[in-house]
Design a protein around this motif. Structure first.
Motif, PDB file in Angstrom:
ATOM      1  N   ARG A 142       1.053  -0.086   7.331  1.00 39.07           N
ATOM      2  CA  ARG A 142       0.659  -0.708   6.069  1.00 39.07           C
ATOM      3  C   ARG A 142      -0.851  -0.700   5.871  1.00 39.07           C
ATOM      4  O   ARG A 142      -1.340  -0.477   4.758  1.00 39.07           O
ATOM      5  CB  ARG A 142       1.195  -2.147   6.010  1.00 39.07           C
ATOM      6  CG  ARG A 142       2.667  -2.240   5.641  1.00 39.07           C
ATOM      7  CD  ARG A 142       3.224  -3.614   5.905  1.00 39.07           C
ATOM      8  NE  ARG A 142       3.431  -3.829   7.341  1.00 39.07           N
ATOM      9  CZ  ARG A 142       3.760  -5.005   7.869  1.00 39.07           C
ATOM     10  NH1 ARG A 142       3.890  -6.067   7.095  1.00 39.07           N
ATOM     11  NH2 ARG A 142       3.952  -5.120   9.164  1.00 39.07           N
ATOM     12  N   VAL A 143      -1.602  -0.934   6.946  1.00 49.16           N
ATOM     13  CA  VAL A 143      -3.058  -0.891   6.828  1.00 49.16           C
ATOM     14  C   VAL A 143      -3.523   0.534   6.520  1.00 49.16           C
ATOM     15  O   VAL A 143      -4.376   0.754   5.655  1.00 49.16           O
ATOM     16  CB  VAL A 143      -3.731  -1.417   8.113  1.00 49.16           C
ATOM     17  CG1 VAL A 143      -5.228  -1.122   8.102  1.00 49.16           C
ATOM     18  CG2 VAL A 143      -3.501  -2.918   8.245  1.00 49.16           C
ATOM     19  N   ASN A 144      -2.946   1.516   7.222  1.00 52.09           N
ATOM     20  CA  ASN A 144      -3.297   2.908   6.938  1.00 52.09           C
ATOM     21  C   ASN A 144      -2.985   3.271   5.490  1.00 52.09           C
ATOM     22  O   ASN A 144      -3.764   3.954   4.816  1.00 52.09           O
ATOM     23  CB  ASN A 144      -2.545   3.852   7.875  1.00 52.09           C
ATOM     24  CG  ASN A 144      -3.127   3.867   9.275  1.00 52.09           C
ATOM     25  OD1 ASN A 144      -4.245   3.408   9.498  1.00 52.09           O
ATOM     26  ND2 ASN A 144      -2.370   4.378  10.226  1.00 52.09           N
ATOM     27  N   SER A 145      -1.825   2.820   5.002  1.00 53.50           N
ATOM     28  CA  SER A 145      -1.439   3.170   3.636  1.00 53.50           C
ATOM     29  C   SER A 145      -2.339   2.486   2.613  1.00 53.50           C
ATOM     30  O   SER A 145      -2.707   3.086   1.597  1.00 53.50           O
ATOM     31  CB  SER A 145       0.026   2.792   3.383  1.00 53.50           C
ATOM     32  OG  SER A 145       0.206   1.388   3.395  1.00 53.50           O
TER      33      SER A 145
ATOM     34  N   PRO B 290       0.624  11.045  -5.399  1.00 57.08           N
ATOM     35  CA  PRO B 290       1.445  10.104  -4.620  1.00 57.08           C
ATOM     36  C   PRO B 290       0.640   9.188  -3.699  1.00 57.08           C
ATOM     37  O   PRO B 290       1.117   8.104  -3.351  1.00 57.08           O
ATOM     38  CB  PRO B 290       2.360  11.036  -3.814  1.00 57.08           C
ATOM     39  CG  PRO B 290       2.505  12.242  -4.683  1.00 57.08           C
ATOM     40  CD  PRO B 290       1.137  12.429  -5.277  1.00 57.08           C
ATOM     41  N   TRP B 291      -0.562   9.608  -3.289  1.00 55.94           N
ATOM     42  CA  TRP B 291      -1.398   8.708  -2.496  1.00 55.94           C
ATOM     43  C   TRP B 291      -1.792   7.486  -3.319  1.00 55.94           C
ATOM     44  O   TRP B 291      -1.978   6.394  -2.770  1.00 55.94           O
ATOM     45  CB  TRP B 291      -2.655   9.430  -2.018  1.00 55.94           C
ATOM     46  CG  TRP B 291      -2.422  10.405  -0.913  1.00 55.94           C
ATOM     47  CD1 TRP B 291      -2.342  11.761  -1.007  1.00 55.94           C
ATOM     48  CD2 TRP B 291      -2.215  10.097   0.473  1.00 55.94           C
ATOM     49  NE1 TRP B 291      -2.104  12.318   0.227  1.00 55.94           N
ATOM     50  CE2 TRP B 291      -2.023  11.321   1.151  1.00 55.94           C
ATOM     51  CE3 TRP B 291      -2.181   8.910   1.203  1.00 55.94           C
ATOM     52  CZ2 TRP B 291      -1.800  11.391   2.526  1.00 55.94           C
ATOM     53  CZ3 TRP B 291      -1.958   8.974   2.571  1.00 55.94           C
ATOM     54  CH2 TRP B 291      -1.766  10.198   3.220  1.00 55.94           C
ATOM     55  N   LEU B 292      -1.899   7.661  -4.618  1.00 50.96           N
ATOM     56  CA  LEU B 292      -2.289   6.559  -5.488  1.00 50.96           C
ATOM     57  C   LEU B 292      -1.104   5.660  -5.822  1.00 50.96           C
ATOM     58  O   LEU B 292      -1.218   4.436  -5.819  1.00 50.96           O
ATOM     59  CB  LEU B 292      -2.911   7.120  -6.773  1.00 50.96           C
ATOM     60  CG  LEU B 292      -3.457   6.111  -7.789  1.00 50.96           C
ATOM     61  CD1 LEU B 292      -4.596   5.301  -7.181  1.00 50.96           C
ATOM     62  CD2 LEU B 292      -3.936   6.843  -9.041  1.00 50.96           C
ATOM     63  N   PHE B 293       0.058   6.260  -6.089  1.00 46.37           N
ATOM     64  CA  PHE B 293       1.192   5.482  -6.576  1.00 46.37           C
ATOM     65  C   PHE B 293       2.278   5.217  -5.535  1.00 46.37           C
ATOM     66  O   PHE B 293       3.147   4.374  -5.767  1.00 46.37           O
ATOM     67  CB  PHE B 293       1.822   6.181  -7.790  1.00 46.37           C
ATOM     68  CG  PHE B 293       0.951   6.178  -9.001  1.00 46.37           C
ATOM     69  CD1 PHE B 293       0.711   5.008  -9.696  1.00 46.37           C
ATOM     70  CD2 PHE B 293       0.340   7.343  -9.435  1.00 46.37           C
ATOM     71  CE1 PHE B 293      -0.109   4.996 -10.813  1.00 46.37           C
ATOM     72  CE2 PHE B 293      -0.479   7.348 -10.550  1.00 46.37           C
ATOM     73  CZ  PHE B 293      -0.708   6.166 -11.246  1.00 46.37           C
ATOM     74  N   GLY B 294       2.244   5.920  -4.402  1.00 41.55           N
ATOM     75  CA  GLY B 294       3.324   5.743  -3.444  1.00 41.55           C
ATOM     76  C   GLY B 294       2.924   5.323  -2.053  1.00 41.55           C
ATOM     77  O   GLY B 294       3.774   4.903  -1.256  1.00 41.55           O
ATOM     78  N   SER B 295       1.633   5.410  -1.720  1.00 38.94           N
ATOM     79  CA  SER B 295       1.231   5.204  -0.331  1.00 38.94           C
ATOM     80  C   SER B 295       1.479   3.780   0.156  1.00 38.94           C
ATOM     81  O   SER B 295       1.880   3.567   1.308  1.00 38.94           O
ATOM     82  CB  SER B 295      -0.248   5.569  -0.150  1.00 38.94           C
ATOM     83  OG  SER B 295      -1.076   4.779  -0.979  1.00 38.94           O
ATOM     84  N   LEU B 296       1.261   2.779  -0.690  1.00 36.94           N
ATOM     85  CA  LEU B 296       1.445   1.390  -0.253  1.00 36.94           C
ATOM     86  C   LEU B 296       2.901   1.111   0.117  1.00 36.94           C
ATOM     87  O   LEU B 296       3.186   0.504   1.156  1.00 36.94           O
ATOM     88  CB  LEU B 296       0.986   0.429  -1.352  1.00 36.94           C
ATOM     89  CG  LEU B 296      -0.515   0.415  -1.650  1.00 36.94           C
ATOM     90  CD1 LEU B 296      -0.813  -0.502  -2.830  1.00 36.94           C
ATOM     91  CD2 LEU B 296      -1.301  -0.029  -0.426  1.00 36.94           C
ATOM     92  N   LEU B 297       3.824   1.553  -0.726  1.00 32.97           N
ATOM     93  CA  LEU B 297       5.246   1.329  -0.448  1.00 32.97           C
ATOM     94  C   LEU B 297       5.696   2.131   0.767  1.00 32.97           C
ATOM     95  O   LEU B 297       6.429   1.626   1.627  1.00 32.97           O
ATOM     96  CB  LEU B 297       6.079   1.710  -1.670  1.00 32.97           C
ATOM     97  CG  LEU B 297       7.596   1.511  -1.547  1.00 32.97           C
ATOM     98  CD1 LEU B 297       7.917   0.047  -1.267  1.00 32.97           C
ATOM     99  CD2 LEU B 297       8.302   1.985  -2.811  1.00 32.97           C
ATOM    100  N   ILE B 298       5.250   3.378   0.865  1.00 34.64           N
ATOM    101  CA  ILE B 298       5.629   4.207   2.010  1.00 34.64           C
ATOM    102  C   ILE B 298       5.105   3.599   3.303  1.00 34.64           C
ATOM    103  O   ILE B 298       5.758   3.660   4.352  1.00 34.64           O
ATOM    104  CB  ILE B 298       5.112   5.650   1.817  1.00 34.64           C
ATOM    105  CG1 ILE B 298       5.889   6.325   0.678  1.00 34.64           C
ATOM    106  CG2 ILE B 298       5.259   6.466   3.102  1.00 34.64           C
ATOM    107  CD1 ILE B 298       5.357   7.683   0.286  1.00 34.64           C
ATOM    108  N   GLY B 299       3.931   2.966   3.247  1.00 37.13           N
ATOM    109  CA  GLY B 299       3.381   2.313   4.433  1.00 37.13           C
ATOM    110  C   GLY B 299       4.290   1.232   4.985  1.00 37.13           C
ATOM    111  O   GLY B 299       4.383   1.034   6.204  1.00 37.13           O
ATOM    112  N   VAL B 300       4.982   0.506   4.102  1.00 35.67           N
ATOM    113  CA  VAL B 300       5.936  -0.512   4.544  1.00 35.67           C
ATOM    114  C   VAL B 300       7.070   0.141   5.336  1.00 35.67           C
ATOM    115  O   VAL B 300       7.485  -0.347   6.395  1.00 35.67           O
ATOM    116  CB  VAL B 300       6.501  -1.289   3.332  1.00 35.67           C
ATOM    117  CG1 VAL B 300       7.602  -2.249   3.783  1.00 35.67           C
ATOM    118  CG2 VAL B 300       5.393  -2.052   2.619  1.00 35.67           C
TER     119      VAL B 300
END
Length: 407
Positions: free
Chosen positions: A348-351, A58-68
């Motif tokens: 978002r930057v962290n993600s 999930p860090w690869l496929f979900g982290s960017l969206l979760i960061g929002v």
């Protein structure tokens, strides 16, 4: 204490600290439980690697969206929801174990659920620290939190899981559930989003905000090089984590019991705890750049340790020393990044940073499992640590120019 935190937020910091420590204790237990369950259920070495990789995926496929979402929603609410999901997943794991319904695909599915919840909780917790701690004291705050994370996740958690697993798997699972309950209940209320006006939830707007976070990392040289450096080392670390259990636990070459394996992992915690406790003072002595460079060397030593010797005591010593020194890198990179980014953009930057930094771990775990099936386990530890060392030397994350990122 008043010099470290805003006076009105002292209790909030302590509650966030407790929540983070409890959550990491559960993660530490789970980190050992899942691969040991896979082995007990008859999984091959590659299948164990897949289970380990799934928890990081999930860090690869979900982290960017979760960061929002971390930047849009209340962070304490996200943490509570993530821990509620973990509790439900743990009940499911307990039911499967008690009913003796051994299934590797089911274990992979649960690892994915745990991984999604971990991404949401970790990004929210990390971003929430800056809401209760003065900017100039972030390094000290993250150092304190890092100590508790290390003790819970890499020292106490693995040791307890390994020791209990040989006696009763249900006890380990029940303890994991209790950890996530405490983590959800103890998290403090945090301020809502800093956005002046609510933003629409249209997919196009979400995509735009996601791209802003990615651009903030890719457009700044140090953030980009630091993220890639963390990614390369976590690629190698992911392979290490996936292969170590097969290499160490009997009938593997080291022929350890599950309890002894937990204690071996605890060596990482002892080193990291020591390093976290003195990170701020060592950084003042060495300077930021030298501290980061020395920390890189420590992390690479930890990754290579199982390949450098077949003596468990030597491996434990190298892992302890390497993790102690390697903590300098983690504490410095996090504090430097948090100081450089405005609060409304922090999630978002962290993600985006973790997308590269931790998202590489499942790729490393899968690649390591495939490579080990062809050349053996021990050479993989040495090969990937050498490749990581050469890559980080080219990226030079210890060279930092001034960075200021705002939305």
């Amino acid at each position: 204490m008043a010099t470290l935190f805003r006076e009105s937020n002292v209790i909030k910091f302590y509650r966030l600290w407790v929540s983070t420590a409890s959550s990491n204790f559960g993660d530490g237990l789970l980190r050992v439980l899942l691969p040991l369950l896979a082995l007990a259920w008859g999984a091959s070495g590659f299948e164990v690697s897949v289970v380990v990789a799934s928890s990081y995926l999930p860090w690869l496929f979900g982290s960017l969206l979760i960061g929002v979402f971390v930047d849009r929603l209340n962070r304490s609410t996200i943490i509570r929801a993530a821990n509620a999901i973990r509790v439900l997943a743990t009940f499911a794991l307990l039911a499967v174990t008690v009913a003796d319904l051994a299934s590797i695909p089911l274990l992979v599915a649960l690892a994915l659920v745990y991984g999604v919840a971990e991404v949401a909780a970790d990004l929210s917790s990390q971003s929430a620290v800056s809401q209760v701690v003065e900017n100039e004291q972030l390094e000290s705050a993250y150092g304190r939190i890092s100590v508790s994370q290390v003790v819970a996740n890499t020292l106490v958690g693995p040791a307890v899981a390994g020791l209990l697993f040989g006696r009763t798997q249900a006890a380990v699972i029940g303890l994991i559930c209790a950890c996530y309950v405490v983590a959800g209940l103890s998290v403090p209320a945090t301020p809502d989003s800093d956005q002046d006006t609510p933003k629409p939830w249209a997919p196009r707007q979400i995509w735009r905000e996601l791209r802003i976070g990615v651009s903030a990392v890719t457009s700044h040289s140090w953030l980009r090089r630091a993220a890639l450096s963390v990614g390369v080392m976590n690629f190698a670390s992911g392979a290490n984590a996936a292969l170590l259990v097969t290499y160490a636990v009997s009938p593997g070459p080291l022929r350890l019991t599950t309890g002894e394996y937990g204690l071996l992992l605890a060596a990482l915690g002892i080193g990291s705890m020591t390093g976290s406790a003195v990170a701020a003072r060592v950084t003042r002595l060495l300077g930021e750049s030298h501290a980061v460079a020395v920390g890189v060397g420590g992390l690479l030593t930890t990754i290579a340790a199982p390949g450098l010797s077949d003596n468990v005591w030597v491996i434990a010593l190298l892992m302890t020393a390497g993790s102690a020194v390697g903590t300098l890198f983690g504490v410095k990179v996090i504090s430097m990044r948090q100081r450089s980014v405005s609060n409304e953009l922090l999630g978002r930057v962290n993600s985006a940073f973790q997308f590269v930094g931790i998202g590489s771990a499942p790729l490393g775990a899968t690649f390591g499992g495939l490579l080990a099936s062809m050349v053996g386990i021990r050479p993989v530890f040495l090969l990937l640590s050498a490749v990581a060392a050469l890559t980080v030397l080219l990226l030079r994350p210890w060279r930092r120019e001034p960075v200021s990122v705002a939305a």
